[in-house]
Enzyme design. Structure first.
Site, short mmCIF file in Angstrom:
data_model
loop_
_atom_site.label_atom_id
_atom_site.label_comp_id
_atom_site.label_asym_id
_atom_site.label_seq_id
_atom_site.Cartn_x
_atom_site.Cartn_y
_atom_site.Cartn_z
N GLU A 178 -10.30 -9.47 -31.89
CA GLU A 178 -10.70 -8.96 -30.58
C GLU A 178 -11.53 -9.96 -29.79
O GLU A 178 -11.68 -9.83 -28.58
CB GLU A 178 -11.47 -7.65 -30.72
CG GLU A 178 -12.88 -7.79 -31.26
CD GLU A 178 -13.63 -6.46 -31.17
OE1 GLU A 178 -14.71 -6.46 -30.55
OE2 GLU A 178 -13.14 -5.45 -31.70
N GLU A 200 5.73 6.23 -27.65
CA GLU A 200 6.24 7.56 -27.32
C GLU A 200 7.17 7.57 -26.11
O GLU A 200 7.83 8.57 -25.84
CB GLU A 200 5.06 8.51 -27.06
CG GLU A 200 4.29 8.83 -28.34
CD GLU A 200 3.07 9.72 -28.10
OE1 GLU A 200 2.61 9.79 -26.94
OE2 GLU A 200 2.59 10.33 -29.07
#
Length: 312
Positions: free
Chosen positions: A123, A92
């Site tokens: 992960e 963004e």
């Protein structure tokens, strides 16, 4: 039960974010409205939890902005929901603040495909984090923010550890107190939101807390870098009709100029809002506005002050 599984289970048992709440064991028997009210009440405490960490967040932002002003990058690194929050915040920044896509980067364990589907074992790999960051060729002016609700995710901890070997600034954002991630970073931010409504579902309050903190980090950093004029997004990139309309509204709010003058200023600056503000408020042409902003490191208020001083 294997020894590794037993150790992991023991670790999870100590985490606030993984705690079981017996008072909610019958939540599936409640009406939809009652469940919604319960969730909403849970979420109401997230902002207060973030507030307890504001001094730590502000200190991290000041350090980040200092490095980004020298050309450094901001890199988020996390797995699962935490990684997605980082990718979202990074994505963004270009349309909102006209940043280069390489200036704010979101890394998620397992790569882009992990945004929409789980990547098995990603992960758990500190090596993967090191490889992802090595590909960016980190410098001492860069910042790496490891994000992990538990504060124990190997990918996030590995990212912070690798970044420190390159001299980069490091921040650890978690939702458990005394986390390994915060301990590994120079700036530890621990937003303890408490056990989740659904046991261990850290996409809920923990995810909301991470979004709030990343909003603070990216927005205030960009304010410090001169990407705004007051509370106006004068550096936004007008890539669609809505944003082009917003550009004109921002210019009207910043200058009070009529529509025809706004259009002329945008034409003179190739659509660059910040330069157009200078054209309208300082009475300079497009190239002069661009030069003033370059001399002011992109800070519009400083550029306006320079023109004011030159006319005195």
């Amino acid at each position: 039960m294997t020894a590794s599984y037993a150790a992991l289970r023991a670790q999870l048992d100590t985490l606030t974010t993984e705690a079981f709440r017996p008072e909610l064991a019958g939540i599936d028997r409640l009406s939809t409205l009652e469940i919604a009210r319960t969730m909403n009440a849970e979420d109401a405490g997230v902002a207060a939890a973030v507030a307890t960490q504001l001094p730590h967040i502000a200190a991290a932002i000041d350090a980040i902005a200092l490095r980004m002003a020298r050309g450094g990058r901001l890199v988020y690194a996390g797995a699962g929901t935490a990684g997605r929050m980082g990718v979202l915040d990074a994505s963004e920044c270009p349309p909102t603040f006209n940043t280069d896509p390489a200036q704010v980067v979101g890394l998620i364990a397992g790569g882009p495909s992990a945004m929409v589907e789980a990547v098995e074992g990603a992960e758990d790999s500190t090596e993967l984090a090191a490889a992802d960051l090595a590909a960016l060729e980190l410098t001492a002016d860069d910042t790496v923010i490891g994000i992990s609700a538990s504060g124990r995710t190997p990918y996030a901890i590995g990212a912070v550890a690798f970044a420190r070997t390159r001299g980069a600034l490091t921040v650890g954002l978690s939702c458990n107190a005394g986390s390994a991630l915060a301990a590994a970073a120079e700036h530890g931010i621990e937003v303890v939101v408490g056990p989740e409504l659904l046991t261990g579902s850290t996409r809920l309050k923990a995810g909301t807390a991470q979004k709030l903190v990343l909003n603070l980090v990216s927005t205030i950093t960009m304010i410090r870098l001169g990407k705004t004029y007051g509370n106006l997004m004068v550096d936004l990139r007008a890539s669609n009709e809505k944003l082009r309309a917003r550009s004109r509204r921002i210019l009207a709010l910043a200058t009070g100029a009529p529509d025809e003058e706004i259009e002329a200023a945008l034409d003179a600056t190739g659509g660059e809002v910040k330069q157009a503000v200078l054209v309208l408020l300082a009475g300079v042409d497009g190239p002069t506005a661009a030069g003033l902003l370059t001399a002011s490191d992109g800070h519009l208020r400083e550029a306006l002050a320079r023109t004011a001083a030159a006319t005195e």
